[in-house]
Design an enzyme around this catalytic site. Structure first.
Site, PDB file in Angstrom:
ATOM      1  N   TRP A  21      -0.614  -3.286   0.993  1.00  0.00           N
ATOM      2  CA  TRP A  21      -1.776  -3.935   1.612  1.00  0.00           C
ATOM      3  C   TRP A  21      -1.475  -4.184   3.085  1.00  0.00           C
ATOM      4  O   TRP A  21      -0.397  -4.677   3.420  1.00  0.00           O
ATOM      5  CB  TRP A  21      -2.080  -5.262   0.894  1.00  0.00           C
ATOM      6  CG  TRP A  21      -3.204  -6.031   1.526  1.00  0.00           C
ATOM      7  CD1 TRP A  21      -4.402  -5.538   1.937  1.00  0.00           C
ATOM      8  CD2 TRP A  21      -3.232  -7.437   1.825  1.00  0.00           C
ATOM      9  NE1 TRP A  21      -5.182  -6.560   2.465  1.00  0.00           N
ATOM     10  CE2 TRP A  21      -4.493  -7.729   2.412  1.00  0.00           C
ATOM     11  CE3 TRP A  21      -2.318  -8.484   1.641  1.00  0.00           C
ATOM     12  CZ2 TRP A  21      -4.863  -9.012   2.824  1.00  0.00           C
ATOM     13  CZ3 TRP A  21      -2.682  -9.760   2.047  1.00  0.00           C
ATOM     14  CH2 TRP A  21      -3.942 -10.019   2.632  1.00  0.00           C
ATOM     15  N   TYR A  49      -7.335  -0.903  -0.161  1.00  0.00           N
ATOM     16  CA  TYR A  49      -6.405  -0.869   0.988  1.00  0.00           C
ATOM     17  C   TYR A  49      -6.669   0.336   1.902  1.00  0.00           C
ATOM     18  O   TYR A  49      -6.054   0.449   2.961  1.00  0.00           O
ATOM     19  CB  TYR A  49      -4.939  -0.824   0.522  1.00  0.00           C
ATOM     20  CG  TYR A  49      -4.520  -1.975  -0.361  1.00  0.00           C
ATOM     21  CD1 TYR A  49      -5.258  -3.152  -0.440  1.00  0.00           C
ATOM     22  CD2 TYR A  49      -3.360  -1.890  -1.137  1.00  0.00           C
ATOM     23  CE1 TYR A  49      -4.866  -4.192  -1.268  1.00  0.00           C
ATOM     24  CE2 TYR A  49      -2.965  -2.932  -1.959  1.00  0.00           C
ATOM     25  CZ  TYR A  49      -3.720  -4.080  -2.031  1.00  0.00           C
ATOM     26  OH  TYR A  49      -3.319  -5.105  -2.850  1.00  0.00           O
ATOM     27  N   GLN A 184      -1.234 -10.136 -11.389  1.00  0.00           N
ATOM     28  CA  GLN A 184      -0.679 -10.113 -10.028  1.00  0.00           C
ATOM     29  C   GLN A 184      -1.347 -11.218  -9.207  1.00  0.00           C
ATOM     30  O   GLN A 184      -2.567 -11.226  -9.047  1.00  0.00           O
ATOM     31  CB  GLN A 184      -0.912  -8.745  -9.380  1.00  0.00           C
ATOM     32  CG  GLN A 184      -0.247  -8.673  -8.006  1.00  0.00           C
ATOM     33  CD  GLN A 184      -0.431  -7.353  -7.290  1.00  0.00           C
ATOM     34  OE1 GLN A 184      -0.883  -7.309  -6.148  1.00  0.00           O
ATOM     35  NE2 GLN A 184      -0.058  -6.261  -7.947  1.00  0.00           N
ATOM     36  N   SER A 211       2.167 -11.157  -1.470  1.00  0.00           N
ATOM     37  CA  SER A 211       2.358 -11.997  -0.264  1.00  0.00           C
ATOM     38  C   SER A 211       3.539 -12.965  -0.427  1.00  0.00           C
ATOM     39  O   SER A 211       3.426 -14.145  -0.121  1.00  0.00           O
ATOM     40  CB  SER A 211       1.076 -12.768   0.076  1.00  0.00           C
ATOM     41  OG  SER A 211       0.016 -11.882   0.340  1.00  0.00           O
ATOM     42  N   PRO A 212       4.696 -12.465  -0.899  1.00  0.00           N
ATOM     43  CA  PRO A 212       5.847 -13.356  -1.136  1.00  0.00           C
ATOM     44  C   PRO A 212       6.403 -13.961   0.151  1.00  0.00           C
ATOM     45  O   PRO A 212       7.111 -14.964   0.107  1.00  0.00           O
ATOM     46  CB  PRO A 212       6.879 -12.439  -1.793  1.00  0.00           C
ATOM     47  CG  PRO A 212       6.530 -11.069  -1.279  1.00  0.00           C
ATOM     48  CD  PRO A 212       5.030 -11.061  -1.206  1.00  0.00           C
ATOM     49  N   VAL A 265       6.565  -1.860   6.826  1.00  0.00           N
ATOM     50  CA  VAL A 265       6.524  -0.453   7.243  1.00  0.00           C
ATOM     51  C   VAL A 265       7.761  -0.124   8.079  1.00  0.00           C
ATOM     52  O   VAL A 265       7.881   0.963   8.621  1.00  0.00           O
ATOM     53  CB  VAL A 265       5.231  -0.117   8.034  1.00  0.00           C
ATOM     54  CG1 VAL A 265       4.012  -0.166   7.120  1.00  0.00           C
ATOM     55  CG2 VAL A 265       5.048  -1.028   9.233  1.00  0.00           C
ATOM     56  N   PRO A 267      11.609   0.750   8.203  1.00  0.00           N
ATOM     57  CA  PRO A 267      12.626   1.233   7.251  1.00  0.00           C
ATOM     58  C   PRO A 267      13.777   0.254   7.007  1.00  0.00           C
ATOM     59  O   PRO A 267      14.195   0.069   5.863  1.00  0.00           O
ATOM     60  CB  PRO A 267      13.107   2.542   7.886  1.00  0.00           C
ATOM     61  CG  PRO A 267      11.904   3.039   8.638  1.00  0.00           C
ATOM     62  CD  PRO A 267      11.223   1.793   9.173  1.00  0.00           C
ATOM     63  N   SER A 268      14.274  -0.399   8.062  1.00  0.00           N
ATOM     64  CA  SER A 268      15.416  -1.308   7.865  1.00  0.00           C
ATOM     65  C   SER A 268      15.018  -2.506   6.994  1.00  0.00           C
ATOM     66  O   SER A 268      15.783  -2.953   6.142  1.00  0.00           O
ATOM     67  CB  SER A 268      15.958  -1.797   9.212  1.00  0.00           C
ATOM     68  OG  SER A 268      14.931  -2.483   9.918  1.00  0.00           O
ATOM     69  N   ARG A 269      13.805  -3.004   7.190  1.00  0.00           N
ATOM     70  CA  ARG A 269      13.338  -4.143   6.377  1.00  0.00           C
ATOM     71  C   ARG A 269      13.032  -3.708   4.953  1.00  0.00           C
ATOM     72  O   ARG A 269      13.258  -4.455   4.005  1.00  0.00           O
ATOM     73  CB  ARG A 269      12.075  -4.768   6.987  1.00  0.00           C
ATOM     74  CG  ARG A 269      12.374  -5.530   8.248  1.00  0.00           C
ATOM     75  CD  ARG A 269      11.462  -6.748   8.366  1.00  0.00           C
ATOM     76  NE  ARG A 269      11.602  -7.291   9.721  1.00  0.00           N
ATOM     77  CZ  ARG A 269      10.681  -7.177  10.661  1.00  0.00           C
ATOM     78  NH1 ARG A 269       9.542  -6.555  10.406  1.00  0.00           N
ATOM     79  NH2 ARG A 269      10.878  -7.693  11.851  1.00  0.00           N
TER      80      ARG A 269
END
Length: 316
Positions: A21, A49, A184, A211-212, A265, A267-269
């Site tokens: 989302w 989305y 969910q 949305s954690p 979005v 990559p490292s995260r």
């Protein structure tokens, strides 16, 4: 520790998935590819989305590269509220399936419990701004969704944003063929959802938290809204474990046996968000995180709050 929950169908649903989302079509394809490379096997999608086509391209590229097999992926999508009429459910589903370029889904959810008037508008309103409801309810939609399971197009069905009264109505539906395997819901330290999670798990319904991280990038955020990622005590817990705040917020759900779908979005995260199985929050840590609950929602669809079946007036 286990990296999945077992659903009532005996299917294994990975505890951490990639949320999509708010991921723009230009970015989501690379995000999904990075996630699969990082070891994610659960991707959470939805018609509303507007990016399922790119998600599908990424999945197909990774399958073609032999990076992953379709049967090792757990792909979720959701039926939007304007498609509750039985005749529209299959069309909406086929749209999603062809955008995702798949021949089946692992899980298909009712995205929102209220049915909205069918048409091109995702949130149809009259000229006074009143949301227009459908004559069809989630119970009608469910019957058509059950046919998708019977046809082998969907492995399991679930719900999203339902309160426990709405779940009871579904479970008590005469002639119910396929029970919901998951609900969910939004959950993070400001919305811990203990009662609803306990209720769902007691009924054999797994819970997924969306949305954690408090959805910091939501487009309608107000300056005075609380920021989950900035809670000093949680920063302290993260420092103690040599982890990031995001990793602690994700681990918080994993330890409650709640599936969690952080969106990124970067990559490292994306990688970092999956690295939550190598540490344990103490009972004190968990109690501290739970203590921040204030029933604050990042996602409340307030425009529909005066209409029947709005889910968030109830305590849980």
């Amino acid at each position: 520790m286990a990296t999945f929950v077992e659903l009532s169908t005996k299917a294994k649903m990975p505890l951490v998935g990639l949320g999509t989302w708010k991921s723009s079509p230009g970015q989501v394809k690379e995000a999904v590819k990075a996630a699969i490379d990082a070891g994610y096997r659960h991707i959470d999608c939805a018609y509303v989305y507007h990016n399922e086509n790119e998600v599908g391209e990424a999945i197909q590229e990774k399958i073609k590269e032999n990076a992953v097999k379709r049967e090792d992926l757990f792909i979720v999508s959701k039926l939007w509220a304007t498609f509750f009429e039985k005749s529209l459910v299959k069309k909406a589903f086929q749209n999603t399936l062809s955008d995702l370029k798949l021949d089946y889904l692992d899980l298909y959810l009712v995205h929102w419990p209220q049915g909205f008037q069918a048409g091109n508008a995702l949130l149809p309103k009259d000229n006074k701004g009143k949301v227009l409801l459908s004559k069809s309810t989630f119970l009608d939609a469910w019957e058509a969704m059950e046919e998708l399971v019977d046809q082998g197009l969907v492995k399991a069905l679930g719900i999203s944003n339902f309160n426990h009264f709405q779940i009871e109505r579904l479970l008590n539906k005469p002639g119910l063929k396929h029970k919901p395997v998951t609900n969910q819901i939004e959950s993070h330290p400001y919305l811990t959802q203990e009662k609803l999670i306990q209720y769902c798990q007691s009924k054999g319904i797994a819970v997924t938290a969306y949305s954690p991280l408090g959805s910091p990038d939501r487009p309608y955020a107000k300056p005075e809204d609380p920021v989950v990622m900035e809670i000093p005590k949680i920063k302290e817990i993260a420092a103690k474990h040599k982890k990031t705040v995001a990793q602690v917020l994700i681990r918080f759900h994993v330890q409650r046996n709640v599936v969690v779908i952080p969106k990124s979005v970067t990559p490292s995260r994306i990688q970092e968000n999956l690295q939550v199985f190598d540490f344990q929050l103490s009972e004190e840590d968990m109690a501290a995180i739970l203590s921040f609950n204030r029933n604050w929602r990042a996602c409340d669809l307030l425009d529909a709050r005066t209409e029947e079946d709005y889910p968030f007036h109830e305590e849980y």
